[in-house]
Design a protein around this motif. Structure first.
Motif, short mmCIF file in Angstrom:
data_model
loop_
_atom_site.label_atom_id
_atom_site.label_comp_id
_atom_site.label_asym_id
_atom_site.label_seq_id
_atom_site.Cartn_x
_atom_site.Cartn_y
_atom_site.Cartn_z
N UNK A 225 0.86 -1.18 0.00
CA UNK A 225 0.00 0.00 0.00
C UNK A 225 0.90 1.23 0.00
N UNK A 226 0.58 2.22 -0.86
CA UNK A 226 1.46 3.36 -1.13
C UNK A 226 0.76 4.66 -0.80
N UNK A 227 1.48 5.55 -0.12
CA UNK A 227 0.94 6.86 0.26
C UNK A 227 1.90 7.94 -0.22
N UNK A 228 1.36 8.98 -0.85
CA UNK A 228 2.19 10.11 -1.29
C UNK A 228 1.55 11.43 -0.88
N UNK A 229 2.16 12.09 0.10
CA UNK A 229 1.73 13.44 0.53
C UNK A 229 2.84 14.45 0.25
N UNK A 230 3.78 14.10 -0.63
CA UNK A 230 4.95 14.95 -0.84
C UNK A 230 4.80 15.81 -2.09
N UNK A 242 -2.17 0.65 -13.35
CA UNK A 242 -2.05 -0.74 -13.81
C UNK A 242 -1.70 -1.67 -12.65
N UNK A 243 -0.84 -1.20 -11.74
CA UNK A 243 -0.44 -2.03 -10.60
C UNK A 243 -1.61 -2.25 -9.64
N UNK A 244 -2.48 -1.26 -9.49
CA UNK A 244 -3.68 -1.44 -8.67
C UNK A 244 -4.63 -2.43 -9.33
N UNK A 245 -4.79 -2.30 -10.63
CA UNK A 245 -5.70 -3.20 -11.36
C UNK A 245 -5.23 -4.65 -11.29
N UNK A 246 -3.89 -4.85 -11.34
CA UNK A 246 -3.35 -6.21 -11.34
C UNK A 246 -3.27 -6.80 -9.94
N UNK A 247 -3.34 -5.95 -8.91
CA UNK A 247 -3.19 -6.43 -7.53
C UNK A 247 -1.76 -6.39 -7.04
N UNK A 249 -0.11 -3.74 -6.44
CA UNK A 249 -0.28 -2.75 -5.38
C UNK A 249 -1.67 -2.95 -4.79
N UNK A 250 -1.73 -3.18 -3.48
CA UNK A 250 -3.00 -3.47 -2.84
C UNK A 250 -3.84 -2.24 -2.55
N UNK A 251 -3.23 -1.06 -2.54
CA UNK A 251 -3.97 0.17 -2.29
C UNK A 251 -3.03 1.35 -2.41
N UNK A 252 -3.59 2.50 -2.74
CA UNK A 252 -2.78 3.71 -2.87
C UNK A 252 -3.61 4.90 -2.42
N UNK A 253 -2.93 5.85 -1.78
CA UNK A 253 -3.57 7.08 -1.33
C UNK A 253 -2.69 8.25 -1.73
N UNK A 254 -3.21 9.15 -2.55
CA UNK A 254 -2.45 10.29 -3.04
C UNK A 254 -3.10 11.59 -2.59
N UNK A 255 -2.28 12.47 -2.04
CA UNK A 255 -2.70 13.82 -1.71
C UNK A 255 -2.19 14.80 -2.75
N UNK A 256 -1.30 14.34 -3.62
CA UNK A 256 -0.67 15.19 -4.63
C UNK A 256 -0.67 14.47 -5.97
N UNK A 257 -0.71 15.25 -7.05
CA UNK A 257 -0.82 14.70 -8.39
C UNK A 257 0.11 15.45 -9.34
N UNK A 258 0.41 14.82 -10.46
CA UNK A 258 1.26 15.46 -11.46
C UNK A 258 0.62 16.75 -11.94
#
Length: 526
Positions: A225-230, A242-247, A249-258
């Motif tokens: 599970x991946x978190x990005x607040x940076x 793609x990694x979330x769809x394939x499993x 990566x089991x989960x991701x939480x983003x506070x910031x985006x490209x």
């Protein structure tokens, strides 16, 4: 009496501090660019958050402006080169929202572990899907920190309190500092293989962009599970989808985006994905902190000349500045050279000043070296905060002054201790003004350090220079200057080339395939 404009909404305590310190202040927010251009000429200082865009046009109209203060860390909305050219100091408050951002990362980690947003939406929709939302405990899990600076170390402390194990990847984190924090220092591949959760706490630079690339996401433990607040851009968002769809990566939480505001991310509506609109610094406490700090810093500068957290100005007295200016330029380029060539696993750095340099104040020279060194990994480092950042990461910084003259009447040498051993570069001033490299990793070589350059280590053999020239010429890369050094005939040689344009990655790969080439690295000097 100095006069400051607060052009973005911030705590009223900021205006109060300005007035208490003897600074006149106007709070006028929400103006258009043209309105700000018409108004800015009467102010000595401009206090902003993220809404005001300080462009070249605004700066051109700011004929009396002396300082810009950003209440927060990011200064993407300020044209710093234009401000510097106009003699305007740019300050930020890099540590005012550290706790808030760290806590947001921890909150998102809990939300991922227990699928809280999905469970809330399901329950409020009238469902009772208790068996659907099977979470995981944080206790006993391994948290991987990418970046163990101020915010990362706070996250580590909170995670240890949750009985997690913490593994950190940070080129500037020393073994002693890791022990002090109670965490394990590791390389990136080891972290990716071990971590159950990964949080990112590093600036966006050329070295960290897409640090979680498609290739690196594939190296993670399945279900991580991946978190990005940076910063947006640290993760390849399409690869994460793609990694979330394939499993993988089991989960991701983003506070910031490209791209922000993020209104059409490919990640939206992906199962096990959580997003927030850049809330890392959005607490009452953090907003008060940064407002207070920016007002204090700006008032000190306008009233007493004190400089704190300046991004484009060192801490110098008026008497020292003219003498130290060329030395600081030399020191920063030497630090940048080391940072670009030998930046991993740094544990100690020594700055030696010899001859005429030994008679000067060493602090600005050392700070300039550290700023150049650490700017490779941080977009907010400067000669004011570089020593703090070095101490924070446990780096052992030494200053050595030798009054005797050696081969040159004045010289600055920078030596770093890395996992691969010591690396040293040295430079001097030609005509007491022009910085010049004179030694690179034990090999005598004279070169200017400016613009785009190419560093090559190769076996000294006939025909190599011709092959290199042909490779660059076929790629349309023009050579400006050519500097060669070697230990002895037929041994190891180094080349420093200045080039008119950046060297593409494909051209570097082609150079690395030339016979005898051991290393090829593109360099950039401002």
């Amino acid at each position: 009496m100095p006069k400051v404009l607060i052009s973005d909404k911030m705590s009223p305590l900021a205006a109060q501090i300005f007035r208490e310190r003897g600074v006149e202040v106007d709070e006028i927010t929400g103006e258009t660019k043209d309105q700000l251009i018409a108004r800015i000429g009467e102010y000595d200082g401009l206090a902003i958050r993220s809404s005001t865009k300080v462009t070249k046009e605004i700066l051109a109209a700011a004929t009396n402006l002396k300082v810009i203060g950003r209440a927060g860390i990011g200064v993407d909305n300020v044209d710093i080169p234009a401000a510097s050219a106009q003699g305007v100091v740019v300050m930020n408050t890099p540590f005012g929202n550290s706790i808030t951002t760290a806590e947001h990362a921890i909150a998102l980690m809990f939300a991922l572990a227990r699928q809280l947003p999905e469970a809330d939406a399901s329950t409020q929709a009238g469902k009772w899907e208790k068996n659907r939302f099977m979470g995981v405990e944080l206790t006993g899990k391994t948290l991987g920190l990418i970046g163990a600076g101020n915010i990362g170390s706070i996250v580590a402390d909170r995670a240890l309190g949750l009985k997690m194990k913490v593994v950190a990847y940070d080129p500037f984190l020393t073994a002693d500092r890791a022990v002090e924090l109670g965490i394990e220092k590791a390389d990136l591949d080891t972290l990716l293989a071990k971590a159950d959760f990964i949080t990112l706490h590093t600036p966006l630079t050329d070295q960290t962009r897409n640090i979680l690339s498609r290739e690196n996401l594939a190296k993670t433990k399945k279900g991580v599970r991946i978190i990005n607040c940076a910063r947006g851009g640290l993760i390849d968002e399409a690869a994460l989808k793609d990694a979330l769809d394939s499993g993988q990566v089991g989960g991701a939480a983003l506070d910031v985006f490209v791209e922000e505001p993020a209104t059409a991310s490919p990640l939206f509506n992906t199962p096990n994905f959580i997003s927030t609109p850049h809330l890392g610094a959005s607490t009452n406490e953090a907003q008060v902190n940064v407002a207070l700090q920016v007002a204090e810093q700006m008032a000190d500068f306008l009233v007493t000349g004190g400089v704190t957290n300046a991004l484009n100005m060192p801490s110098l007295s008026a008497e020292e500045a003219p003498k130290l200016k060329p030395y600081m330029a030399l020191a920063e380029r030497l630090g940048s050279l080391v940072g670009q060539l030998a930046h991993d696993g740094l544990t100690a750095i020594s700055v030696e000043m010899e001859g005429a340099a030994a008679a000067l104040n060493p602090k600005p020279i050392t700070s300039a070296v550290l700023a150049g060194l650490m700017r490779v990994h941080s977009d907010t480092v400067n000669m004011v905060n570089a020593p703090f950042l070095a101490r924070e990461r446990g780096m052992d910084v030494r200053e050595v002054r030798r009054e005797r003259e050696g081969d040159y009447h004045t010289m600055v040498r920078v030596t770093v201790a890395t996992q691969a051993g010591e690396r040293s570069v040295a430079g001097t001033l030609f005509g007491n003004t022009a910085p010049r490299l004179v030694e690179l990793f034990g090999i005598k070589v004279e070169a200017d350090l400016a613009g785009d350059m190419l560093y090559i280590v190769n076996e000294d053999a006939p025909g190599f220079i011709g092959r290199l020239g042909s490779t660059l010429g076929e790629a349309g890369v023009n050579i400006g200057t050519f500097h060669l050094g070697r230990r002895d005939a037929g041994g190891e040689a180094v080349l420093l080339l200045s080039v008119d344009t950046p060297v593409p990655a494909a051209v570097l790969d082609a150079i690395l395939k030339l016979p005898g080439v051991k290393r090829a690295t593109a360099l950039k000097f401002d």
